[in-house]
Write an enzyme that holds these catalytic residues in place. Sequence first.
Site, PDB file in Angstrom:
ATOM      1  N   ARG A 294      41.823  25.147  17.415  1.00  0.00           N
ATOM      2  CA  ARG A 294      41.309  26.463  17.805  1.00  0.00           C
ATOM      3  C   ARG A 294      39.853  26.322  18.243  1.00  0.00           C
ATOM      4  O   ARG A 294      39.119  25.510  17.696  1.00  0.00           O
ATOM      5  CB  ARG A 294      41.375  27.442  16.636  1.00  0.00           C
ATOM      6  N   GLY A 295      39.443  27.095  19.224  1.00  0.00           N
ATOM      7  CA  GLY A 295      38.056  27.079  19.677  1.00  0.00           C
ATOM      8  C   GLY A 295      37.816  26.215  20.891  1.00  0.00           C
ATOM      9  O   GLY A 295      36.693  26.085  21.347  1.00  0.00           O
ATOM     10  N   CYS A 296      38.875  25.608  21.424  1.00  0.00           N
ATOM     11  CA  CYS A 296      38.755  24.803  22.637  1.00  0.00           C
ATOM     12  C   CYS A 296      39.281  25.626  23.817  1.00  0.00           C
ATOM     13  O   CYS A 296      40.329  26.269  23.700  1.00  0.00           O
ATOM     14  CB  CYS A 296      39.569  23.515  22.523  1.00  0.00           C
ATOM     15  N   ALA A 297      38.565  25.598  24.923  1.00  0.00           N
ATOM     16  CA  ALA A 297      39.023  26.310  26.113  1.00  0.00           C
ATOM     17  C   ALA A 297      40.282  25.648  26.676  1.00  0.00           C
ATOM     18  O   ALA A 297      41.193  26.322  27.133  1.00  0.00           O
ATOM     19  CB  ALA A 297      37.921  26.344  27.168  1.00  0.00           C
ATOM     20  N   SER A 298      40.336  24.331  26.613  1.00  0.00           N
ATOM     21  CA  SER A 298      41.530  23.592  27.036  1.00  0.00           C
ATOM     22  C   SER A 298      42.468  23.475  25.839  1.00  0.00           C
ATOM     23  O   SER A 298      42.079  23.703  24.707  1.00  0.00           O
ATOM     24  CB  SER A 298      41.150  22.184  27.504  1.00  0.00           C
TER      25      SER A 298
END
Length: 139
Positions: free
Chosen positions: A45-49
């Site tokens: 969680r927290g990754c754009a990809s």
Amino acid sequence: MAIDEIIGNFEMLDEWEDRYRYLIELGRTLEPLPKEAYTEENKVRGCASQVWLESKSSKEGPGAPILSFRGDSDAHIVRGLVALILALYSGRPADEITGLDAMPLFTDLGLAQHLTPQRSNGVRSMVERIKNEARAALA
């Protein structure tokens, strides 16, 4: 690939574009994840990809458990960042992982100042996920 070898390779590259290409090449060296590892539980969680991390803990003798990680991403640059983070953290004792800060490495390699804010947040999310796995292994 060992983290010291990666650092040495980065140090030989003067141009940011060469470092960028090397980061992409690092991503190509990742061991493929099995299809069943692409789960919501393994998603960071927290990754754009899209990023997936799979961890394995092993306890051999006295001392903290050793954690091994595998990962993948749907983006080439992020996949390289995953490879770099795994080279830094995978195969270490859980207590060592909890005290190891990845950000100085990213600064030393010249990556911190070239990553977008979204990618920097993603790196922090991956590192935090790895440290949470280490804390859980120690509990």
